[in-house]
Design a protein around this motif. Structure first.
Motif, PDB file in Angstrom:
ATOM      1  N   GLN A   5      -4.791  -0.880   5.494  1.00  0.00           N
ATOM      2  CA  GLN A   5      -3.738  -1.642   4.671  1.00  0.00           C
ATOM      3  C   GLN A   5      -3.564  -3.057   5.089  1.00  0.00           C
ATOM      4  O   GLN A   5      -4.084  -3.588   6.008  1.00  0.00           O
ATOM      5  CB  GLN A   5      -2.409  -0.905   5.046  1.00  0.00           C
TER       6      GLN A   5
ATOM      7  N   PHE B  72       0.834  -1.134  -0.051  1.00  0.00           N
ATOM      8  CA  PHE B  72       0.128   0.007   0.116  1.00  0.00           C
ATOM      9  C   PHE B  72       0.607   1.175  -0.221  1.00  0.00           C
ATOM     10  O   PHE B  72       0.399   2.560  -0.186  1.00  0.00           O
ATOM     11  CB  PHE B  72      -0.938  -0.079   1.275  1.00  0.00           C
TER      12      PHE B  72
ATOM     13  N   VAL C  22     -10.241  -2.529   1.144  1.00  0.00           N
ATOM     14  CA  VAL C  22      -8.986  -3.081   0.696  1.00  0.00           C
ATOM     15  C   VAL C  22      -8.632  -4.568   0.422  1.00  0.00           C
ATOM     16  O   VAL C  22      -9.296  -5.114   1.057  1.00  0.00           O
ATOM     17  CB  VAL C  22      -7.774  -2.399   1.340  1.00  0.00           C
TER      18      VAL C  22
ATOM     19  N   SER D 226      -8.241   5.475   1.026  1.00  0.00           N
ATOM     20  CA  SER D 226      -9.425   4.479   1.490  1.00  0.00           C
ATOM     21  C   SER D 226     -10.316   5.364   2.258  1.00  0.00           C
ATOM     22  O   SER D 226     -11.200   4.776   2.287  1.00  0.00           O
ATOM     23  CB  SER D 226      -8.762   3.397   2.323  1.00  0.00           C
TER      24      SER D 226
ATOM     25  N   LEU E 191      -4.869   6.869   3.741  1.00  0.00           N
ATOM     26  CA  LEU E 191      -4.940   5.409   3.239  1.00  0.00           C
ATOM     27  C   LEU E 191      -4.346   4.682   4.709  1.00  0.00           C
ATOM     28  O   LEU E 191      -3.313   4.352   4.882  1.00  0.00           O
ATOM     29  CB  LEU E 191      -3.706   5.080   2.213  1.00  0.00           C
TER      30      LEU E 191
ATOM     31  N   ILE F 161      -7.282  -0.764  -3.763  1.00  0.00           N
ATOM     32  CA  ILE F 161      -8.357  -0.187  -2.742  1.00  0.00           C
ATOM     33  C   ILE F 161      -9.811  -0.236  -3.844  1.00  0.00           C
ATOM     34  O   ILE F 161      -9.946  -0.239  -4.961  1.00  0.00           O
ATOM     35  CB  ILE F 161      -8.281   1.331  -2.626  1.00  0.00           C
TER      36      ILE F 161
ATOM     37  N   ALA G 102      -1.931  -5.052  -4.919  1.00  0.00           N
ATOM     38  CA  ALA G 102      -2.941  -4.623  -3.961  1.00  0.00           C
ATOM     39  C   ALA G 102      -3.862  -3.548  -4.499  1.00  0.00           C
ATOM     40  O   ALA G 102      -3.629  -2.909  -5.470  1.00  0.00           O
ATOM     41  CB  ALA G 102      -2.135  -3.987  -2.950  1.00  0.00           C
TER      42      ALA G 102
END
Length: 322
Positions: free
Chosen positions: A258, A236, A315, A246, A255, A279, A277
């Motif tokens: 995570q 992240f 996420v 996020s 963010l 979101i 990864a």
């Protein structure tokens, strides 16, 4: 040696984390209008609770539609009690196929973290809470200042052991008076992770709402051992550096949500190989208000009921099953 020619034929696995924003059971009707409610929410009744549950379930239905598969494990935060989780996993797309790991914490707001897992894929070997007590806030009563527990689960996926930590760290507020608590909790978790990675040689997933961004000192420090050898990777960091968020606080994109992984997920030796990864900021989960375009469609704005999903986007990380 990895045979990348065959990877496309393999089934992906997802691991997800989602702060679901105040998932409480409906409040009983107050005897008096001004009585405080158990949830702390305004007019939190059966209809709003049912709508909230449907919304959270719908998030994972959308995730399945976009990725072809449901997450095999899901970390959740801001859930209040086991019953809300039992109600959730009965719904589509879970259909009672998911197990629950949950303990009531001593958090003042009565919100906890939890793990949902696909019972057809994952076996829980062990679980416990890591509880933190801070300074006594009332010496006469002996009450401690408590916060949300960190949930630890040791699970088995196929032949691999995976150690999962789920955290919801104390919030940033009032000139960030909670920073020392976050420092302490993350240092404790770091010690446990180093033992697992260096001594037990097992896989680790650390996920949560850290109330810190990926480039904050605590979340950089946790990636390294005492010899400054990197033992964890935080995918992240890259998302945050490219302004992917996020959640939001006023005009600031954050963010805080995570998923951090042991290096074993990057070398192809443990059966699950990290792919990417993300979101999950689907337009369907985003605000209907043009002024808040691209932000999560939340359940409440202050005391005003909006009827949305959450004030955070979920996420996830995607694995290739080798």
């Amino acid at each position: 040696m990895l045979n990348f020619n065959n990877l496309e034929k393999r089934v992906d696995e997802l691991f997800s984390f989602y702060n679901v924003e105040n998932l409480f059971l409906p409040d009983p009707k107050p005897k008096h209008k001004l009585d405080p409610t158990k949830s702390g929410l305004r007019n939190w009744d059966e209809r709003k609770y049912t709508n909230k549950l449907s919304k959270i379930a719908h998030v994972f239905q959308l995730m399945k539609e976009e990725n072809g598969i449901l997450p095999f494990m899901i970390g959740l935060s801001e859930v209040s009690g086991r019953k809300v989780l039992e109600d959730l996993v009965e719904m589509e797309p879970f259909n009672s196929e998911y197990g629950i790991v949950h303990y009531n914490s001593m958090d003042e707001r009565k919100v906890d973290v939890a793990l949902l897992y696909d019972k057809n894929k994952v076996e829980v070997i062990d679980s416990e809470t890591i509880t933190f007590f801070f300074e006594i806030i009332n010496k006469n009563t002996g009450n401690y200042d408590t916060t949300r527990d960190v949930l630890y689960s040791k699970v088995k996926y196929k032949e691999q052991v995976v150690n999962v930590f789920i955290a919801h760290l104390p919030s940033k507020r009032e000139k960030d008076i909670n920073k020392p608590k976050r420092d302490f909790i993350l240092n404790e978790i770091r010690g446990r992770i180093l033992n697992i990675v260096n001594e037990d040689k097992e896989n680790v997933i650390l996920c949560g709402d850290f109330n810190e961004n990926p480039d904050d000192e605590n979340l950089v420090k946790i990636l390294y051992d005492d010899a400054h050898v990197k033992v964890l990777e935080n995918p992240f960091q890259q998302l945050f550096s490219t302004r992917n968020y996020s959640t939001f606080h006023y005009k600031s994109g954050l963010l805080f949500d995570q998923i951090i992984l042991s290096k074993s997920f990057f070398n192809g030796n443990n059966g699950l190989l990290f792919q990417n990864a993300e979101i999950f900021n689907s337009e369907k989960l985003s605000s209907r208000d043009r002024n808040f375009e691209g932000r999560p469609f939340r359940t409440y704005a202050g005391t005003r009921y909006l009827g949305g999903y959450s004030d955070h986007f979920p996420v996830f990380v995607k694995f290739r099953d080798l």
